[in-house]
Design an enzyme around this catalytic site. Sequence first.
Site, PDB file in Angstrom:
ATOM      1  N   ARG A 161      -8.659   4.892   1.184  1.00  0.00           N
ATOM      2  CA  ARG A 161      -8.173   5.203  -0.110  1.00  0.00           C
ATOM      3  C   ARG A 161      -8.940   4.445  -1.134  1.00  0.00           C
ATOM      4  O   ARG A 161      -9.496   3.561  -1.040  1.00  0.00           O
ATOM      5  CB  ARG A 161      -6.751   4.704   0.128  1.00  0.00           C
ATOM      6  CG  ARG A 161      -5.852   5.157  -1.169  1.00  0.00           C
ATOM      7  CD  ARG A 161      -4.689   4.570  -1.475  1.00  0.00           C
ATOM      8  NE  ARG A 161      -3.863   4.901  -2.794  1.00  0.00           N
ATOM      9  CZ  ARG A 161      -2.978   4.374  -3.452  1.00  0.00           C
ATOM     10  NH1 ARG A 161      -2.279   3.298  -2.899  1.00  0.00           N
ATOM     11  NH2 ARG A 161      -2.375   4.899  -4.293  1.00  0.00           N
ATOM     12  N   HIS A 162      -8.885   4.986  -2.338  1.00  0.00           N
ATOM     13  CA  HIS A 162      -9.548   4.414  -3.555  1.00  0.00           C
ATOM     14  C   HIS A 162      -8.856   3.013  -3.952  1.00  0.00           C
ATOM     15  O   HIS A 162      -7.872   2.792  -3.527  1.00  0.00           O
ATOM     16  CB  HIS A 162      -9.574   5.416  -4.903  1.00  0.00           C
ATOM     17  CG  HIS A 162      -8.029   5.815  -4.986  1.00  0.00           C
ATOM     18  ND1 HIS A 162      -7.289   4.955  -5.873  1.00  0.00           N
ATOM     19  CD2 HIS A 162      -7.292   6.833  -5.098  1.00  0.00           C
ATOM     20  CE1 HIS A 162      -6.280   5.414  -5.925  1.00  0.00           C
ATOM     21  NE2 HIS A 162      -5.938   6.514  -5.379  1.00  0.00           N
ATOM     22  N   HIS A 186      -7.557   9.922  -1.377  1.00  0.00           N
ATOM     23  CA  HIS A 186      -6.336   9.305  -2.208  1.00  0.00           C
ATOM     24  C   HIS A 186      -5.586   8.855  -0.676  1.00  0.00           C
ATOM     25  O   HIS A 186      -6.041   9.246   0.543  1.00  0.00           O
ATOM     26  CB  HIS A 186      -5.548  10.530  -2.676  1.00  0.00           C
ATOM     27  CG  HIS A 186      -6.646  10.972  -4.029  1.00  0.00           C
ATOM     28  ND1 HIS A 186      -6.502  10.704  -5.228  1.00  0.00           N
ATOM     29  CD2 HIS A 186      -7.471  12.264  -3.618  1.00  0.00           C
ATOM     30  CE1 HIS A 186      -7.325  11.401  -5.727  1.00  0.00           C
ATOM     31  NE2 HIS A 186      -7.904  12.152  -4.814  1.00  0.00           N
TER      32      HIS A 186
END
Length: 662
Positions: A403-404, A589
């Site tokens: 995930r970012h 995401h």
Amino acid sequence: MAAGDTPLYAQVSNKLKGRSTPSLLDPLLAVGFPAHSALKALAATGRKTAEEASDWLHCHRNDPSLDDPIPQEYALFLCPTGALLEKLQEFWRESKRQCAKNRAHEVFPHVTLCDFFTCEDQKVECLYEALKRAGDRILGSFPPVVPLVLHSSVSYLGFFLCGSPADIIQEFAVTFATEASVLAAISIPHFSICRRARCHGLSLRLSNLTRASLLSHCVLQKHCTVKPCTKQLHLTLAHKFYPHHQRTLEQLARAIHPGHSCQWTAALYSRDMRFVHYQTLRALFQYKPQNEDELMLSPGDYIFVDPTQQEEASEGWVIGVSQRTGCRGFLPENYTDRASEADTWVKHRIYTFCLATDLNSRKDGEGGSRPNAEFPPPQTSRSFSSVQALQATVARKSVLVVRHGERVDQIFGKSWLRQCSTPDGKYHRPDLNFPCSLPRRSNGIKGFENDPPLSSCGVFQSRITGAALLDSGARITSAFTSPALRCVQTAKLILEELKLEKKIKIRVEPGIFEWTKWEPGKATPALMSLEELKEANFNVDTDYRPAFPLSCLMPAESYDEYVNRCTASMGRIVSTCLQDTGIILIVSHGSALDSCTRPLLGLPPRDCRDFAQLVRKIPSLGMCFCEENRQEGKWELVNPPVKTLTHGSNATFNWRNWILGS
């Protein structure tokens, strides 16, 4: 105590004379608590001690619903103890480990005798008396052994209670229901509602049952109606599980021998009827509110969250109601963990039918063991040998989904862009956690509103993760990313720390973009083009042909459309790297940790509601690691090459306020 409460309390005392209520109620009234609030506190704490009720009232002094005449809901369960309970708890843990969580894990092992029903706070003692009367009536005939027959279907696994023993237990349930209804029908005055005007403010947002309907139901309620369970008595082992887990669950269930020694107890539990359809979170860490609309958290606090009422919350935050204080507010979700439904239930009274044959077996509620307890696997640290083991598997193909990092609107809210925009539309940095600068894009600074960049902390998180991957010996051979700016930034920073920013081009795959239903607006997301990314010094691969071009992203897509998009995209990513070995890095995401790994693992899509709640728990730089097992022809989920990154927010600081307040 309010003047109007005094005669009411006198009437209640006379009606309940000889019971324990006056002895518990008197100390609370003596220190000034209103009678209706004191009774509410006693019901909410199981009527154990006046001290517990007093503590509850002090904690709920700011509870906007304290004066609402909303009673608890009660249910009667038949609960096993001793060796049988230990075997059932072992099944609970192992079934959750091997087959994931199902509905049965929300509650401890039990047989439902009477479904949940409401009872006014001043009549709860009637339920205790009914339990004793019903138990005494069948104590001599209660079966020494309760036959349990295993039953299995595609969505249910459990033991059925059969024969004459089941009839006796059913008779007990009917007797309790009858006694409780009769005793509670004694005319006890209903307390007047103090400050009823507050009830119309709807300080709590309730799903399914509105607060107004709850109040109407409670005001009109005259009797306590208890209904015994009419279905065949059963002890559920698993419910609403994936069909392909049925065989594994059956094998685990056969290890439970119904003949294990057991002391059966009838237990009366209560729950807050307002939060029946909410999700329950447990606070893991202390959190001190930084704004007026935030909740104070202490480790162990339970928070009720309505998943349908989260529009106001920024990413990483939820709106919930504290069980400890009754107050509503925002809280950082990564400070919590998902709890089971029954964790917030209150045990009131139990009736034990027979002595356990095994005198060494632990009695119900003793020994420091809680129903539905969870025992997490021991944590192991990564050593030099584990690094060598990782390097030995580089010939295998692996996929690391990440995930970012922290996005700027996650910290500064939806109005972050207004905070950093000058009147002439230029960017300035109002806080050190804002990025130093923003890349240029065709639609100007307005384009970042729905495509926010990383915060300064997000940059740090990405770099520290990249450095950890370098130290672990992980060999990244290709990189794919969602077209969202925060994902492209995270991928670039990780590759920089791996010293691979010049060697590996970032392949932008719109097919792994966030579920568009969760994106604001009704139009196709306005994201940066490859040309704009390249101009901003991102080493993107302009020759890569994605599974889903940017123009194919549809607004407000269905869950099935999103899952199919991710599945097709993962097929393209793996086929693009068909001859490569090493690790395929995918930066996307939180949702991608589920939607981009399950297709590889051959698992069906998760239920939409479970999916949404799982995603909310994934922190910045959370990751999943899949490894190809060529011998068995399948992919497996294994430990990621680096450890988790835990982080939190801190309060803003203004030195002027500090000086003036000193």
